[in-house]
Design a protein around this motif. Structure first.
Motif, PDB file in Angstrom:
ATOM      1  N   VAL A  54      23.791  40.907   6.521  1.00 12.00           N
ATOM      2  CA  VAL A  54      24.979  40.814   5.674  1.00 12.00           C
ATOM      3  C   VAL A  54      24.545  40.551   4.243  1.00 12.00           C
ATOM      4  O   VAL A  54      23.772  39.618   3.985  1.00 12.00           O
ATOM      5  CB  VAL A  54      25.919  39.695   6.144  1.00 12.00           C
ATOM      6  N   MET A  55      25.065  41.362   3.306  1.00 11.84           N
ATOM      7  CA  MET A  55      24.752  41.177   1.888  1.00 11.84           C
ATOM      8  C   MET A  55      25.942  40.566   1.165  1.00 11.84           C
ATOM      9  O   MET A  55      27.101  40.796   1.524  1.00 11.84           O
ATOM     10  CB  MET A  55      24.384  42.512   1.238  1.00 11.84           C
ATOM     11  N   PHE A  59      16.139  49.324  14.993  1.00 12.27           N
ATOM     12  CA  PHE A  59      17.397  49.869  14.504  1.00 12.27           C
ATOM     13  C   PHE A  59      18.155  48.705  13.872  1.00 12.27           C
ATOM     14  O   PHE A  59      18.569  47.785  14.552  1.00 12.27           O
ATOM     15  CB  PHE A  59      18.215  50.472  15.645  1.00 12.27           C
ATOM     16  N   LEU A  60      18.337  48.759  12.562  1.00 10.63           N
ATOM     17  CA  LEU A  60      19.069  47.692  11.901  1.00 10.63           C
ATOM     18  C   LEU A  60      20.196  48.270  11.064  1.00 10.63           C
ATOM     19  O   LEU A  60      20.169  49.438  10.669  1.00 10.63           O
ATOM     20  CB  LEU A  60      18.157  46.805  11.054  1.00 10.63           C
ATOM     21  N   ALA A  61      21.185  47.441  10.804  1.00 13.16           N
ATOM     22  CA  ALA A  61      22.320  47.838   9.982  1.00 13.16           C
ATOM     23  C   ALA A  61      22.462  46.862   8.824  1.00 13.16           C
ATOM     24  O   ALA A  61      22.121  45.676   8.939  1.00 13.16           O
ATOM     25  CB  ALA A  61      23.601  47.870  10.808  1.00 13.16           C
ATOM     26  N   ILE A  62      22.973  47.374   7.706  1.00  9.19           N
ATOM     27  CA  ILE A  62      23.235  46.566   6.519  1.00  9.19           C
ATOM     28  C   ILE A  62      24.717  46.688   6.201  1.00  9.19           C
ATOM     29  O   ILE A  62      25.238  47.798   6.056  1.00  9.19           O
ATOM     30  CB  ILE A  62      22.385  47.030   5.324  1.00  9.19           C
ATOM     31  N   VAL A  63      25.397  45.544   6.121  1.00  9.34           N
ATOM     32  CA  VAL A  63      26.826  45.530   5.821  1.00  9.34           C
ATOM     33  C   VAL A  63      27.070  44.600   4.642  1.00  9.34           C
ATOM     34  O   VAL A  63      26.232  43.778   4.284  1.00  9.34           O
ATOM     35  CB  VAL A  63      27.659  45.068   7.042  1.00  9.34           C
ATOM     36  N   GLY A  64      28.249  44.743   4.044  1.00 10.57           N
ATOM     37  CA  GLY A  64      28.604  43.908   2.907  1.00 10.57           C
ATOM     38  C   GLY A  64      29.693  44.566   2.090  1.00 10.57           C
ATOM     39  O   GLY A  64      30.049  45.727   2.336  1.00 10.57           O
ATOM     40  N   PRO A  65      30.229  43.863   1.102  1.00 11.83           N
ATOM     41  CA  PRO A  65      31.315  44.416   0.295  1.00 11.83           C
ATOM     42  C   PRO A  65      30.853  45.612  -0.528  1.00 11.83           C
ATOM     43  O   PRO A  65      29.657  45.793  -0.774  1.00 11.83           O
ATOM     44  CB  PRO A  65      31.728  43.242  -0.602  1.00 11.83           C
TER      45      PRO A  65
END
Length: 265
Positions: A218-219, A39-45
């Protein structure tokens, strides 16, 4: 070998016939290795390419450079083993909740060719999922009879009914109020424990990412690059009380710090 792997992936929007000024580099040199059941998450602006990564993994778009593989095979077309849920539940208003949940079984093989034979089995599977998300007894209701949070629960069931190996979630709780959203964090955590498929969550809510994910990526601002990967070493099951613990708060602040750095690049 990782279950899902992105190797130096670029995605350029625009055609080769256009000049460089008319093209947009949305994702640059994206490299990810995702294990089966993770289970992974991708965050960023906003606009950094988070949703684009989901499209690349699902095969809805092809990389301009680099490769995407799932289960050792190069992704060259949309995958059938993917479930998806979005910000809006998009339930069909003329179908009851159970029939909405069962919709993928009418589309995806091998279920499609057996839907008449296995109709009772499929109804039972839908009811099991609905019960799992707290919607037992709501299968015969119409979408307009359910709140927004209940509709999102039904959407999660629809995304899982055909037992996909990958569940892609594109800000599925963004339109909900805080209390409903936090309730659904627990629902999604339980569903993942129940099915153990590979889940990739795109979100702007950093507490949500830390609550749900094993790893958060984090992108940077466009063109999107993976700046940082944080392992979330918090025991499960996680609770709302966990979100107030110092270690949890520190992780959220660290992610926010790196997103800020990413905006400056």
């Amino acid at each position: 070998m990782p279950f899902i792997e992105l190797s130096n992936v670029d995605l350029i929007y625009g055609t080769a016939s256009q000049d460089a000024a008319s093209q947009t580099l949305a994702v640059s040199s994206a490299t990810l290795a995702i294990e089966h059941g993770e289970f992974l998450a991708i965050v960023g602006p906003s606009g950094c390419g988070k949703s684009t990564l989901l499209k690349l993994i699902s095969g809805l778009v092809q990389p301009s450079r680099g490769t995407v593989t799932v289960d050792g095979k190069k992704v060259v077309q949309p995958l059938k083993t993917v479930g998806m849920a979005f910000q809006n539940a998009t339930l069909l208003p003329w179908r009851n909740i159970r029939d909405n949940v069962m919709l993928p079984l009418e589309i995806v093989e091998p279920y499609r060719s057996r839907q008449k034979i296995d109709r009772d089995k499929h109804r039972q599977a839908a009811d099991v999922l609905l019960e799992k998300v707290g919607l037992a007894g709501f299968g015969d209701r119409m979408p307009w009879q359910l709140s927004g949070g209940m509709q999102q629960r039904a959407q999660l069931c629809r995304a899982l009914i055909h037992e996909p190996s990958i569940l892609l979630l594109d800000e599925p709780f963004a339109a909900l109020d805080t209390f409903t959203r936090e309730e659904l964090w627990a629902v999604l955590q339980d569903l993942w424990s129940f099915r153990k498929c590979t889940v990739i969550l795109v979100t702007h809510e950093l507490r949500e990412a830390v609550y749900l994910a094993q790893t958060v990526h984090v992108m940077s601002a466009r063109p999107g690059r993976i700046l940082k990967s944080s392992v979330i070493d918090i025991p499960r099951p996680r609770t709302l009380e966990s979100t107030f613990e110092p270690g949890f708060v520190d992780l959220v602040h660290d992610l926010r710090h790196h997103i800020g750095l990413g905006k400056q690049q």
